[in-house]
Write a protein that holds these residues in place. Sequence first.
Motif, PDB file in Angstrom:
ATOM      1  N   GLY A 397      36.685  28.070  40.827  1.00  0.00           N
ATOM      2  CA  GLY A 397      37.339  29.131  41.462  1.00  0.00           C
ATOM      3  C   GLY A 397      36.460  30.562  41.425  1.00  0.00           C
ATOM      4  O   GLY A 397      36.400  30.797  42.502  1.00  0.00           O
ATOM      5  N   MET A 398      35.150  30.971  40.814  1.00  0.00           N
ATOM      6  CA  MET A 398      34.610  32.213  40.860  1.00  0.00           C
ATOM      7  C   MET A 398      33.664  31.823  42.269  1.00  0.00           C
ATOM      8  O   MET A 398      33.681  33.082  43.291  1.00  0.00           O
ATOM      9  N   GLY A 399      32.755  30.500  42.570  1.00  0.00           N
ATOM     10  CA  GLY A 399      32.214  30.918  43.787  1.00  0.00           C
ATOM     11  C   GLY A 399      32.549  30.769  44.780  1.00  0.00           C
ATOM     12  O   GLY A 399      32.560  31.186  46.072  1.00  0.00           O
ATOM     13  N   ARG A 429      30.244  42.953  39.957  1.00  0.00           N
ATOM     14  CA  ARG A 429      31.283  44.105  39.121  1.00  0.00           C
ATOM     15  C   ARG A 429      32.963  44.085  39.132  1.00  0.00           C
ATOM     16  O   ARG A 429      33.102  44.706  38.343  1.00  0.00           O
ATOM     17  N   ALA A 430      33.180  43.250  40.033  1.00  0.00           N
ATOM     18  CA  ALA A 430      34.446  42.997  39.531  1.00  0.00           C
ATOM     19  C   ALA A 430      35.079  41.961  38.828  1.00  0.00           C
ATOM     20  O   ALA A 430      35.934  42.310  38.264  1.00  0.00           O
ATOM     21  N   GLY A 431      34.179  41.337  38.724  1.00  0.00           N
ATOM     22  CA  GLY A 431      33.918  40.431  37.172  1.00  0.00           C
ATOM     23  C   GLY A 431      34.440  41.668  36.336  1.00  0.00           C
ATOM     24  O   GLY A 431      34.760  41.160  35.142  1.00  0.00           O
ATOM     25  N   GLU A 432      33.444  42.911  36.076  1.00  0.00           N
ATOM     26  CA  GLU A 432      33.199  43.847  34.465  1.00  0.00           C
ATOM     27  C   GLU A 432      34.813  44.028  35.028  1.00  0.00           C
ATOM     28  O   GLU A 432      35.120  44.060  33.499  1.00  0.00           O
ATOM     29  N   ARG A 433      35.140  44.670  35.322  1.00  0.00           N
ATOM     30  CA  ARG A 433      36.454  45.140  36.043  1.00  0.00           C
ATOM     31  C   ARG A 433      37.702  44.709  35.153  1.00  0.00           C
ATOM     32  O   ARG A 433      38.570  44.822  34.263  1.00  0.00           O
ATOM     33  N   ALA A 434      36.774  42.782  36.019  1.00  0.00           N
ATOM     34  CA  ALA A 434      38.608  42.082  35.562  1.00  0.00           C
ATOM     35  C   ALA A 434      38.379  41.627  33.326  1.00  0.00           C
ATOM     36  O   ALA A 434      38.708  41.863  32.989  1.00  0.00           O
ATOM     37  N   ALA A 444      39.663  33.528  38.667  1.00  0.00           N
ATOM     38  CA  ALA A 444      39.096  34.023  39.690  1.00  0.00           C
ATOM     39  C   ALA A 444      40.779  34.974  40.369  1.00  0.00           C
ATOM     40  O   ALA A 444      39.561  35.803  41.115  1.00  0.00           O
ATOM     41  N   SER A 445      41.648  34.511  40.276  1.00  0.00           N
ATOM     42  CA  SER A 445      42.293  35.812  40.977  1.00  0.00           C
ATOM     43  C   SER A 445      42.118  36.845  40.505  1.00  0.00           C
ATOM     44  O   SER A 445      42.087  37.883  41.170  1.00  0.00           O
ATOM     45  N   ASP A 446      41.594  37.347  39.234  1.00  0.00           N
ATOM     46  CA  ASP A 446      41.467  38.394  38.415  1.00  0.00           C
ATOM     47  C   ASP A 446      40.227  39.252  38.946  1.00  0.00           C
ATOM     48  O   ASP A 446      40.190  40.610  38.954  1.00  0.00           O
ATOM     49  N   VAL A 447      39.771  38.217  38.675  1.00  0.00           N
ATOM     50  CA  VAL A 447      38.655  39.067  39.424  1.00  0.00           C
ATOM     51  C   VAL A 447      38.287  39.570  41.287  1.00  0.00           C
ATOM     52  O   VAL A 447      37.842  40.535  41.521  1.00  0.00           O
ATOM     53  N   ALA A 448      39.399  39.070  42.246  1.00  0.00           N
ATOM     54  CA  ALA A 448      39.624  39.299  43.372  1.00  0.00           C
ATOM     55  C   ALA A 448      40.482  39.974  43.057  1.00  0.00           C
ATOM     56  O   ALA A 448      40.150  41.082  44.656  1.00  0.00           O
ATOM     57  N   GLN A 449      41.115  40.395  42.569  1.00  0.00           N
ATOM     58  CA  GLN A 449      42.173  41.487  42.904  1.00  0.00           C
ATOM     59  C   GLN A 449      41.290  43.118  42.864  1.00  0.00           C
ATOM     60  O   GLN A 449      41.895  43.993  42.722  1.00  0.00           O
ATOM     61  N   GLU A 450      40.013  42.868  41.902  1.00  0.00           N
ATOM     62  CA  GLU A 450      39.627  43.456  41.051  1.00  0.00           C
ATOM     63  C   GLU A 450      38.191  44.258  42.160  1.00  0.00           C
ATOM     64  O   GLU A 450      37.576  45.094  42.241  1.00  0.00           O
ATOM     65  N   LEU A 451      38.521  43.831  43.396  1.00  0.00           N
ATOM     66  CA  LEU A 451      37.093  43.864  44.641  1.00  0.00           C
ATOM     67  C   LEU A 451      37.027  44.721  44.869  1.00  0.00           C
ATOM     68  O   LEU A 451      36.007  45.664  45.338  1.00  0.00           O
TER      69      LEU A 451
END
Length: 470
Positions: A397-399, A429-434, A444-451
Amino acid sequence: MEDAGRAVADAVSGSAGGGRILLLAGGGANGGDAFVAARHLMVRGMEAAVLARPSTHPLTVLNRRRWRAVGGAVAALGPATLCRELRGAAVVVDGLLGTGFTPPLRPALAELTGMVNAWRHAAGQVVSIDVPSGVHATDAHVPDGAMQADATVTFMGIKPALLFGPAAALAGEVTVAPLSVVPAWIEQEALAVWPTDAQVAALLPRRHADAHKGTAGRVWIVGGHPGTTGAPALAGVGALRAGAGLVTVHSTADVPLITAELMVRRHAAWTPALTRLRDAPRPDAVAVGMGLGPEAVAVTRELLSWEIPAVVDADALQPDLAGAGHDRVIWTPHPGEAARLLGCATTEITADPLGIARALHDRLGGVVVLKGGPSVVAHAGGLSVARGGHPGMASAGMGDTLSGVLVALLGQGMTAPDAAVAGVRLHARAGERAGAAHGYGLIASDVAQELGGAWMDVIRSGPAGPWYGR
């Protein structure tokens, strides 16, 4: 060479803790850097010892004499002397081989690197000069016997081996040291740029006080097939979190409404649906392919014929679509999809991400985002390598989320090259924050929330940084 050696001394001074520093000098320019570093360490009052192979580079010969002129001693580098000098050393400086090395590593040198690696595992730290010895500067693979470093001081720009694949894991913490050369020399040698957050921030759109959802970008997500309905939903959330004003998912499957702000339109079949949609008001940008299934080529070909900004991902990344794109298309293959597009093995993709991204651009046109750790953007102006990311992002889901980010930026009026460069950095950067919040096992939802937070981090960033080069 004076600048390079001084930078190595700076790095070592902070990690030696007052202990003895053992510098290993090869015969080429890398060895000259080691002699300069030894001289600067001695001037600072630190205990430095040098083991050297016969010097062949003229500047290495010169700096070997300078080291001796200030009272430094040189012993021949061999297994016996190395074994003796490793006892009691706090840090080993690896100046054996640099960017001119081509594998394989000769047995005599492999014996030395093996001894240092064993010592490091048991007791000490290794700082490599430019690249760890035994690593080819532009190859992501790891040759047998290569040095394992805790830190690498490289010059002017980061080499591909310090960023990609297993080779990057040998480098440890990488520091880029500038040299006193004219900028044109660096640009001439650069394989790609490595944009800083400040440079990415300059690309991002600014929203005015009178903005509304109609001016923030209307985007479509076209995808979904029974069993893969989560993919377009995740892309839709990524688009919303990256600032799209209106996001509509078009699918022939029942796409879950994972957030109430998404709009979903279910179609009975693609052929009549596209006929109707062709005559309807068109979006500012479209993303196609996420979970789309067996009709992906036909659907994508039709959407590309509209010549609106587009992101092509997942099932739509098929060789049949080569030549069907245009300048405002972003193609987003991961290594497996890139191998399918080029008709080669995945190992060939991961061995040379820069060359493969360029080859994909030559075949597909538009802009190519070769996803990976890190991602590479290829466009008519050259290559760009994204900073950052988190290993926990290696999950499903990351892609899809990245495609949503990219289509949102296109919908807000960014050019395809700028949207690709900015989008991959925001996603990383969102991935780093997540990763900081959740640790391993990101979804992937974790990363989306950090955008949103990632966007603000980039906007608040510091000054521009170096080119990425050889």
